[in-house]
Design a protein around this motif. Structure first.
Motif, PDB file in Angstrom:
ATOM      1  N   UNK A  32    -145.427 -17.163  -4.226  1.00  0.00           N
ATOM      2  CA  UNK A  32    -146.010 -15.828  -4.827  1.00  0.00           C
ATOM      3  C   UNK A  32    -147.668 -15.869  -4.971  1.00  0.00           C
ATOM      4  N   UNK A  33    -147.976 -16.891  -5.682  1.00  0.00           N
ATOM      5  CA  UNK A  33    -149.416 -17.300  -6.162  1.00  0.00           C
ATOM      6  C   UNK A  33    -150.204 -17.220  -4.653  1.00  0.00           C
ATOM      7  N   UNK A  34    -149.812 -17.866  -3.615  1.00  0.00           N
ATOM      8  CA  UNK A  34    -150.671 -17.883  -2.505  1.00  0.00           C
ATOM      9  C   UNK A  34    -150.762 -16.739  -1.860  1.00  0.00           C
ATOM     10  N   UNK A  35    -149.839 -15.771  -1.940  1.00  0.00           N
ATOM     11  CA  UNK A  35    -149.706 -14.254  -1.474  1.00  0.00           C
ATOM     12  C   UNK A  35    -150.554 -13.481  -2.165  1.00  0.00           C
ATOM     13  N   UNK A  36    -150.729 -13.769  -3.538  1.00  0.00           N
ATOM     14  CA  UNK A  36    -151.497 -12.880  -4.502  1.00  0.00           C
ATOM     15  C   UNK A  36    -153.033 -13.106  -4.260  1.00  0.00           C
ATOM     16  N   UNK A  37    -153.413 -14.644  -3.950  1.00  0.00           N
ATOM     17  CA  UNK A  37    -154.671 -14.969  -3.840  1.00  0.00           C
ATOM     18  C   UNK A  37    -155.114 -14.401  -2.302  1.00  0.00           C
ATOM     19  N   UNK A  38    -154.180 -14.150  -1.375  1.00  0.00           N
ATOM     20  CA  UNK A  38    -154.703 -13.521  -0.215  1.00  0.00           C
ATOM     21  C   UNK A  38    -154.790 -12.039  -0.388  1.00  0.00           C
ATOM     22  N   UNK A  39    -154.208 -11.493  -1.186  1.00  0.00           N
ATOM     23  CA  UNK A  39    -154.320  -9.991  -1.246  1.00  0.00           C
ATOM     24  C   UNK A  39    -155.745  -9.471  -1.949  1.00  0.00           C
ATOM     25  N   UNK A  40    -156.247  -8.531  -1.422  1.00  0.00           N
ATOM     26  CA  UNK A  40    -157.697  -8.066  -1.778  1.00  0.00           C
ATOM     27  C   UNK A  40    -157.649  -7.789  -3.199  1.00  0.00           C
TER      28      UNK A  40
END
Length: 302
Positions: A32-40
């Motif tokens: 979920x951290x990775x997804x958040x860092x990939x989200x604008x």
């Protein structure tokens, strides 16, 4: 050997990582951290871990290889110590925050005699690096006295509350916003420290209260009881600007207020903010804002 030296040599198994009565803690799953860092919306700053440990007796961690997040420990009661690889242990007391940069081995632990109560968070992303740069830390670990520990704790509690709610985009955006606010205050809204730092802080306040006064770096350095070079370096570290440029920013801020809220003639505003020559004032205003004072006043704002 003092107590700090003794504690830093203890094996990691003597520390408790968590499990304190009344604690709060949230750890974001790493996918979920990775997804958040990939989200604008959250790419700039993500809170990966956060919590509250009251009266955390025997609390401590040793990380021999460091981690990918910057760790912020805010001590609101009691005391403890932190150590960054290559540096001696440093005490952390109530009202102080310790910042441990990402990627650097470190250790920390509560005091045996008066264990700390901590709000803590781990942050990742470009915003974390920008926060470290804004601290202008000359030594590690960076220790900062909090000007308003209650306000800092309130923001930390907000971060934890959003994390405890769920891991939706909305909650992570809210937690990132609260964390960004907390980090900004920690980097800028600090109590003046002892000695030379308090002297520099007094000069900053003097300039804010006397924006029309003519200043010289030599004169201000003498007021602070410092050499010109030492004062200039500390002043820029504190404000981000050299002395004259800082005063210009203060004058232009006041000029904007007068242009926005009054019908005072521009020639008169020049004098009110410290410029005898209105043409020079107009040139400086345009240099800072890209437009003349008259264009600024006539420009639609809001």
């Amino acid at each position: 050997m003092n107590s700090l030296d003794l504690r830093r040599e203890e094996p990691e198994r003597s520390f408790l990582r968590e499990g304190f009565t009344g604690q709060r803690m949230s750890v974001l799953p790493r996918p979920r951290v990775k997804l958040a860092l990939d989200s604008p919306a959250t790419a700039n700053l993500v809170v990966t871990d956060c919590g509250y440990f009251p009266n955390a007796r025997h609390h401590g961690r040793t990380r021999h290889k460091g981690i990918t997040q910057t760790v912020v420990l805010m001590c609101v009661k009691g005391s403890g110590w932190v150590r960054v690889d290559g540096y001696a242990p440093t005490e952390v007391n109530a009202g102080e925050a310790a910042i441990l940069p990402a990627g650097i081995p470190h250790a920390y632990a509560a005091s045996d005699q008066d264990p700390w109560t901590l709000w803590w968070l781990h942050v990742e992303g470009p915003g974390a690096a920008a926060f470290l740069a804004a601290l202008n830390a000359r030594a590690l670990p960076a220790i900062r006295r909090m000007a308003d520990p209650v306000r800092m704790a309130s923001l930390a509690s907000e971060v934890v509350t959003w994390h405890e709610k769920d891991t939706t985009d909305a909650s992570l955006i809210a937690s990132s916003g609260a964390a960004a606010h907390l980090l900004a205050l920690l980097a800028t809204d600090q109590l003046p420290g002892p000695g030379v730092h308090a002297a520099v802080e007094s000069i900053v306040e003097h300039l804010r209260n006397n924006i029309t006064a003519r200043v010289s770096v030599d004169g201000l350095a003498a007021m602070a009881g410092l050499s010109r070079s030492h004062f200039a370096a500390l002043f820029k570290e504190r404000t981000g600007f050299p002395v004259v440029q800082f005063q210009t920013q203060l004058r232009m801020q006041r000029a904007r207020e007068l242009l926005d809220t009054t019908n005072t003639p521009i020639e008169r505003i020049a004098g009110l903010v410290g410029y005898d020559d209105p043409f020079y004032f107009a040139r400086m205003f345009k240099k800072v804002h890209g437009i003349s004072p008259r264009q600024y006043r006539n420009h639609e704002k809001g």
